[in-house]
Design an enzyme around this catalytic site. Structure first.
Site, PDB file in Angstrom:
ATOM      1  N   SER A 145      -2.679   2.697  -4.670  1.00  0.00           N
ATOM      2  CA  SER A 145      -4.043   2.262  -4.374  1.00  0.00           C
ATOM      3  C   SER A 145      -4.353   2.484  -2.896  1.00  0.00           C
ATOM      4  CB  SER A 145      -4.214   0.779  -4.715  1.00  0.00           C
ATOM      5  OG  SER A 145      -4.058   0.565  -6.100  1.00  0.00           O
ATOM      6  N   GLU A 148      -5.321   0.270   2.366  1.00  0.00           N
ATOM      7  CA  GLU A 148      -4.033  -0.342   2.035  1.00  0.00           C
ATOM      8  C   GLU A 148      -2.894   0.588   2.438  1.00  0.00           C
ATOM      9  OE1 GLU A 148      -1.580  -1.538  -1.987  1.00  0.00           O
ATOM     10  OE2 GLU A 148      -3.748  -1.918  -1.914  1.00  0.00           O
TER      11      GLU A 148
END
Length: 351
Positions: A275, A347
């Protein structure tokens, strides 16, 4: 990268030190050590086999004024096309798994993983021994140390929900001694290395949150991670005990469910770093949905592409460079910001 005198000296130190066990290579391709499959060479690539060797590596690098970077499984990382100067310290050879009774909870069993243990190896060890609690992490790339560092979250379960304790090197303590001008004897060095080894027990800790851990932004190197799990059959510590195949099958069936869920979401379709953006609950939607809403799925910069099947994945579609990936990330952030007013937070880590 050019081999300079300091690098030459430090490699020699590793090769002849009584404190170091492991491997040392030069100009190691980081594309071979990241799931995104990009990145230039690491000037020096060091793989310690134990805590003492890792402590020695950080201490010596500091003493010689050479910067370090810690590498786990490379699953949340994009390395610069020019590579990494200095020393990459990789956990890959620190990969033992053991089992012990949980001292704080008699109904639990600790699975103790060295930092470099692959997450899938942890999951399989749990299945073999009839231990439940790690099933939602089946199919997750990376290592135990990396998962603890990032406080990985899978299917509503945080790694911190499963932790018993984490051991780590307090690097600031090592550096304080390394910065001193006087030389230390071998006995003094060994004492310094052992004193720097610390332990965090995960009970009511406010330092663990969504994609947050007490290791981020601090000079700490994770050496060992212990997961507190449930034994489906209570005879596990009985001498000569064999875990029933039915118990193993129960856990493996759950593991297979989560692996299949990842497969259906395209996690294994192409090289990626997982992600890209953190989910912010105040946005009202997952980050991938915001990217999709902005019509960005399938958008491409060079060899990097927003996955056509998932807005929060950027894949290495065709010989992507780190610059391609970074430019695409920034473009997605700009377009989502312009359309929704929300600022997506990365992230993945760029180095």
């Amino acid at each position: 990268m050019i081999m300079n005198e300091r690098i030459s000296k430090i490699v020699e130190n590793f090769n002849h030190s009584k404190f170091f066990r492991g491997s040392v290579t030069l100009n190691e391709a980081m594309s071979e050590h990241t799931t995104m499959k990009v990145g230039g060479p690491a000037q020096v690539f060091v793989c310690p086999e134990d805590e003492m060797s890792a402590a020695y590596a950080f201490f010596t690098a500091r003493k010689e004024g050479i910067k370090t970077f810690t590498l786990g499984g490379g699953s949340n990382l994009v390395v610069n096309d020019d590579g990494i100067e200095g020393i990459v310290i990789c956990t890959c050879r620190n990969n033992k798994i053991t089992m012990e009774k949980d001292a704080l909870n008699a109904d639990k069993v600790n699975v103790v993983c060295s930092a470099g243990v692959q997450n899938n190896d942890t999951v399989e060890f749990c299945a073999l021994n009839g231990l439940s609690g790690m099933e939602s992490f089946a199919g997750l790339p990376g290592t135990a140390g990396g998962a603890a560092y990032m406080n990985a979250r899978c299917y509503e379960v945080n790694i911190s929900d499963r932790l018993s304790y984490v051991e780590y090197l307090e690097l600031d303590e090592l550096y304080a001694y390394a910065d001193k001008s006087e030389a230390l004897s071998d006995e003094e060095l060994e004492k310094v290395f052992l004193q720097s080894l610390k332990k965090i027990t995960i009970i009511n800790s406010e330092e663990w949150d969504y994609k947050k851990s007490p290791f981020m932004g601090r000079e700490r190197y994770i050496t060992k991670v212990a997961f507190s799990l449930t034994a489906l059959d209570k005879g596990i510590f009985t001498e000569g005990y064999q875990v029933p195949q039915t118990v193993q099958a129960t856990i493996r069936d759950k593991n297979a469910y989560y692996v299949e869920e990842r497969r259906k979401r395209g996690h294994f379709e192409a090289p990626s770093a997982g992600s890209v953006f953190k989910n912010n609950r105040s946005f009202g939607k997952p980050s991938g949905a915001l990217v999709d809403q902005a019509g960005l799925k399938g958008m491409q910069v060079g060899g990097a592409q927003v996955a056509p099947w998932h807005g929060n994945f950027i894949i290495n579609k065709s010989n992507a460079s780190a610059k391609d990936i970074k430019d695409l990330v920034q473009l997605v952030q700009e377009k989502v910001k312009a359309q929704t007013g929300f600022s997506l937070e990365c992230e993945i880590i760029f180095v």
